[in-house]
Write an enzyme that holds these catalytic residues in place. Structure first.
Site, PDB file in Angstrom:
ATOM      1  N   GLY A  46       0.839  -1.209   0.000  1.00 20.97           N
ATOM      2  CA  GLY A  46       0.000   0.000   0.000  1.00 20.97           C
ATOM      3  C   GLY A  46       0.864   1.247   0.000  1.00 20.97           C
ATOM      4  CB  ALA A  47       4.357   1.718  -1.193  1.00 20.43           C
TER       5      ALA A  47
ATOM      6  N   GLY B 138      -0.324   4.840  -0.847  1.00 13.17           N
ATOM      7  CA  GLY B 138      -1.486   5.352  -0.129  1.00 13.17           C
ATOM      8  C   GLY B 138      -1.206   6.547   0.773  1.00 13.17           C
TER       9      GLY B 138
ATOM     10  NE  ARG C 120      -4.295  -2.312  -5.835  1.00 13.36           N
ATOM     11  CZ  ARG C 120      -5.563  -2.095  -5.518  1.00 13.36           C
ATOM     12  NH1 ARG C 120      -6.428  -3.084  -5.588  1.00 13.36           N
ATOM     13  NH2 ARG C 120      -5.977  -0.901  -5.154  1.00 13.36           N
TER      14      ARG C 120
ATOM     15  CE  LYS D  14      -6.244   5.064  14.896  1.00 12.99           C
ATOM     16  NZ  LYS D  14      -7.187   5.966  14.387  1.00 12.99           N
TER      17      LYS D  14
ATOM     18  CG  ASP E 107     -10.738   7.424  13.520  1.00 14.21           C
ATOM     19  OD1 ASP E 107      -9.989   6.516  13.092  1.00 14.21           O
ATOM     20  OD2 ASP E 107     -10.509   8.624  13.320  1.00 14.21           O
TER      21      ASP E 107
ATOM     22  CG  HIS F  65      -5.701   7.335  19.320  1.00 22.22           C
ATOM     23  ND1 HIS F  65      -4.732   6.471  18.873  1.00 22.22           N
ATOM     24  CD2 HIS F  65      -6.054   8.071  18.241  1.00 22.22           C
ATOM     25  CE1 HIS F  65      -4.541   6.664  17.592  1.00 22.22           C
ATOM     26  NE2 HIS F  65      -5.325   7.632  17.180  1.00 22.22           N
TER      27      HIS F  65
HETATM   28  N1  LIG Z   1      -4.656   7.340   6.304  1.00 21.43           N
HETATM   29  C1  LIG Z   1      -4.624   7.464   7.607  1.00 21.43           C
HETATM   30  O1  LIG Z   1      -4.433   8.554   8.192  1.00 21.43           O
HETATM   31  C2  LIG Z   1      -4.812   6.258   8.489  1.00 21.43           C
HETATM   32  C3  LIG Z   1      -4.868   6.464   9.875  1.00 21.43           C
HETATM   33  C4  LIG Z   1      -4.978   5.358  10.699  1.00 21.43           C
HETATM   34  C5  LIG Z   1      -5.059   4.100  10.140  1.00 21.43           C
HETATM   35  N2  LIG Z   1      -5.043   3.917   8.782  1.00 21.43           N
HETATM   36  C6  LIG Z   1      -5.090   2.555   8.263  1.00 21.43           C
HETATM   37  O2  LIG Z   1      -3.920   2.354   7.469  1.00 21.43           O
HETATM   38  C7  LIG Z   1      -4.198   1.564   6.328  1.00 21.43           C
HETATM   39  C8  LIG Z   1      -3.867   2.363   5.074  1.00 21.43           C
HETATM   40  O3  LIG Z   1      -4.636   3.545   5.081  1.00 21.43           O
HETATM   41  P1  LIG Z   1      -4.656   4.554   3.833  1.00 21.43           P
HETATM   42  O4  LIG Z   1      -5.505   5.684   4.247  1.00 21.43           O
HETATM   43  O5  LIG Z   1      -3.283   4.791   3.347  1.00 21.43           O
HETATM   44  O6  LIG Z   1      -5.434   3.668   2.792  1.00 21.43           O
HETATM   45  P2  LIG Z   1      -5.667   3.955   1.243  1.00 21.43           P
HETATM   46  O7  LIG Z   1      -5.010   5.231   0.845  1.00 21.43           O
HETATM   47  O8  LIG Z   1      -7.119   3.768   1.007  1.00 21.43           O
HETATM   48  O9  LIG Z   1      -4.945   2.701   0.595  1.00 21.43           O
HETATM   49  C9  LIG Z   1      -3.557   2.521   0.637  1.00 21.43           C
HETATM   50  C10 LIG Z   1      -3.091   1.871  -0.632  1.00 21.43           C
HETATM   51  O10 LIG Z   1      -3.526   0.517  -0.627  1.00 21.43           O
HETATM   52  C11 LIG Z   1      -3.700   0.091  -1.975  1.00 21.43           C
HETATM   53  N3  LIG Z   1      -4.980  -0.582  -2.063  1.00 21.43           N
HETATM   54  C12 LIG Z   1      -6.209  -0.020  -2.154  1.00 21.43           C
HETATM   55  N4  LIG Z   1      -7.149  -0.975  -2.178  1.00 21.43           N
HETATM   56  C13 LIG Z   1      -6.503  -2.153  -2.114  1.00 21.43           C
HETATM   57  C14 LIG Z   1      -6.922  -3.495  -2.100  1.00 21.43           C
HETATM   58  N5  LIG Z   1      -8.198  -3.832  -2.161  1.00 21.43           N
HETATM   59  N6  LIG Z   1      -5.975  -4.460  -2.006  1.00 21.43           N
HETATM   60  C15 LIG Z   1      -4.670  -4.133  -1.928  1.00 21.43           C
HETATM   61  N7  LIG Z   1      -4.213  -2.879  -1.956  1.00 21.43           N
HETATM   62  C16 LIG Z   1      -5.125  -1.898  -2.025  1.00 21.43           C
HETATM   63  C17 LIG Z   1      -3.639   1.323  -2.852  1.00 21.43           C
HETATM   64  O11 LIG Z   1      -2.390   1.316  -3.537  1.00 21.43           O
HETATM   65  P3  LIG Z   1      -2.197   0.619  -4.966  1.00 21.43           P
HETATM   66  O12 LIG Z   1      -3.480   0.772  -5.712  1.00 21.43           O
HETATM   67  O13 LIG Z   1      -1.049   1.336  -5.576  1.00 21.43           O
HETATM   68  O14 LIG Z   1      -1.886  -0.809  -4.627  1.00 21.43           O
HETATM   69  C18 LIG Z   1      -3.641   2.476  -1.888  1.00 21.43           C
HETATM   70  O15 LIG Z   1      -2.862   3.547  -2.320  1.00 21.43           O
HETATM   71  C19 LIG Z   1      -5.665   1.176   6.442  1.00 21.43           C
HETATM   72  O16 LIG Z   1      -5.723  -0.080   7.052  1.00 21.43           O
HETATM   73  C20 LIG Z   1      -6.259   2.255   7.338  1.00 21.43           C
HETATM   74  O17 LIG Z   1      -7.371   1.796   8.040  1.00 21.43           O
HETATM   75  C21 LIG Z   1      -4.909   4.993   7.966  1.00 21.43           C
END
Ligand SMILES: NC(=O)c1ccc[n+]([C@@H]2O[C@H](COP(=O)([O-])OP(=O)(O)OC[C@H]3O[C@@H](n4cnc5c(N)ncnc54)[C@H](OP(=O)(O)O)[C@@H]3O)[C@@H](O)[C@H]2O)c1
Length: 486
Positions: free
Chosen positions: A22-23, A25, A56, A160, A247, A251
């Protein structure tokens, strides 16, 4: 420079490769890449170390470098370059066994290039729905086995929120455990990596002034505040599904745990976890009446945010009273509030000491003589309010505060931040600061009755003005007990 006093230990990360799924993301860009760059640039990463970024999205080397440099810019150009020198990108096709063969070969080549021996940290920064399939494929490809009597290791980090209900959290957990045991799962809640949070236990352990009075004999109540200045900021679709309680509850409970748990004899892994387990065991889950008393709020402008459903009852604010049924805390309520668009960003813990029961100051209505405040973020300081004699000929009292800024010493400037610290701990194989499965289970056992109460028709949703400290109902929660928020 101030030398550390007495007991001193340091986390030593093992040589390893970090594989970030998920690099491309949001989490990767905002938190993980800057942390990896920070570790490389500050010289904290192991000498033998590399990072393999996986996604991906097709990215050639220049496009990958541009993304990495942009994400790591906050850590400084030197840090970004230090990470780039050890970084590679691999395009993923998660459903294809051929991809995992390619991944395995790439890791062997990177191991050889960087002098690492099959020691890998797999960071799943993908949506949770991808955790189990990726973990199972990694297992099938032999990438999660740990042969070699500890010489080789594989660890999985997840973020989380762990599910959105007790059932989905258990399903997520049992899915992961088809691939790896608990000892290989590292659940991040980045609050545990904050210096100021770790300092709570250190402060208690090393200063009898606090630990001896850290109980129901001396304390009247405790307040925990987790406020954010911002609203949902373009993440409404995520937030509409989750709401603030799901959410933020992790914490909140981590802050409550480090404040209230008995001190472990050592600060490492099993003893620490055992004390945390005992703390959670002493917190009764809310019954239906108490669950209905949890205050649910929503900032007035939420309904107009893009992506918010019409008539949405999603909460952006939560306030409640947590009780701890053990000898240390019986009778000392913990009042907790968390919210978005709640004025200034601030996370703090206040311990209010009982008012004097005798002497000149007793019987006056001048509030609490002593409140010990731990500012966690963005301010990082401690302050102890006390009452002193007002200077001058008159005999009267005046409130004062003693302050200690936590990062005022130069040697703390290069200290790792929360994500950096947690990555180091995972590289060292220390699960102390990561959440155990029992904590995740507790979280949902505790929260489920509340979520159920909120689903009932007519369950109150209290609106509050944007930028305020929450709805009046949150104030009433304390006023009923003759107290008020600090
Ligand atoms: N963002 C935050 O601030 C935050 C805070 C706390 C926790 N989290 C947790 O951290 C994780 C990542 O969060 P995020 O906000 O970065 O998520 P995101 O932006 O929705 O997804 C991260 C990356 O995962 C890949 N992806 C998307 N759908 C996928 C699938 N079905 N299978 C495999 N890869 C997939 C995509 O990259 P590619 O398409 O290039 O593969 C996307 O750029 C999640 O579990 C989220 O609950 C996030």
């Amino acid at each position: 420079m101030t030398a550390p006093v007495g007991f001193c230990s340091e986390t030593r990360p093992d040589s390893c490769g970090v594989v970030l799924f998920g690099a491309t993301g949001d989490l990767a860009a905002r938190r993980i890449i800057p942390a990896l760059a920070g570790l490389c640039g500050k010289g904290l990463a192991p000498r033998n170390f590399y990072a393999l970024f996986v996604g991906r999205t097709p990215l050639d080397r220049p496009a990958f470098e541009a993304r990495l440099a942009a994400a790591a810019a906050g850590a400084g150009g030197r840090c970004a370059r230090a990470l780039l020198a050890r970084a590679r990108y691999l395009r993923a096709d998660y459903d294809s066994p051929a991809f995992y063969r390619e991944l395995s070969a790439a890791l062997d080549a990177l191991d050889a290039e960087h002098g690492v021996e099959k020691k890998r940290l797999f960071y799943l920064a993908t949506p949770p729905s991808a955790f189990e399939p990726i973990a199972l494929r990694l297992k099938d490809a032999g990438l999660l086995s740990e042969p070699g009597g500890g010489a080789h290791w594989s660890r999985i980090i997840i973020e989380k929120p762990y599910g959105s209900s007790l059932e989905s959290a258990c399903a997520l957990d049992s899915g992961l455990k088809k691939a790896v045991p608990e000892s290989q799962i590292y659940r991040i809640d980045h609050f545990t990596g904050k210096e100021t949070v770790q300092n709570i236990l250190a402060l208690r352990a090393a200063n009898p002034l606090f630990e001896e009075t850290w109980n129901a004999r001396f304390l009247d109540h405790v307040q925990i505040t987790v406020f954010e200045e911002l609203g949902v900021e373009g993440r409404a679709s995520f937030f509409e599904r989750m709401g603030l309680a799901r959410d933020m509850m992790s914490h909140i409970l981590q802050l409550a745990a480090v404040t209230a748990m008995d001190l472990p004899e050592g600060f490492r892994d099993s003893q620490f976890k055992e004390q945390k387990r005992r703390f959670f065991a002493s917190v009764p889950k809310p019954g239906p009446g108490e669950a209905a008393g949890f205050v649910r709020g929503q900032y007035a402008g939420y309904a107009g945010e893009p992506g918010v459903a019409q008539g949405s009852t999603t909460e952006t604010f939560l306030a409640f009273r947590l009780l701890v049924e053990n000898d240390r805390w019986r009778g000392v309520p913990f009042y907790i509030r968390a919210g978005k668009k709640a004025g200034r960003k601030r996370t703090r813990i206040d311990l209010a000491y009982k008012k004097p029961s005798s002497g000149a100051f007793s019987g006056t209505d001048a509030g609490y003589s002593n409140v010990f405040t731990l500012n966690i973020q963005p301010r990082e300081d401690l302050s102890l309010s006390m009452v002193t004699k007002h200077p001058g000929p008159k005999q009267c009292f005046t409130p004062r505060a003693m302050n200690l800024a936590y990062r005022e010493h130069a040697e703390e400037a290069g200290a790792p931040d929360d994500y950096e610290r947690l990555l180091l701990e995972a590289m060292a194989g220390d699960q102390t600061l990561f959440l155990g499965d029992f904590e995740m289970k507790f979280l949902w056992d505790y929260l489920s009755p509340v979520l159920k109460a909120w689903e009932a028709p007519g369950a109150p949703l209290h609106l509050y003005p944007d930028g305020s400290a929450g709805p009046a109902a949150a104030d009433a929660l304390l006023e009923r007990d003759g107290r008020r928020w600090f």
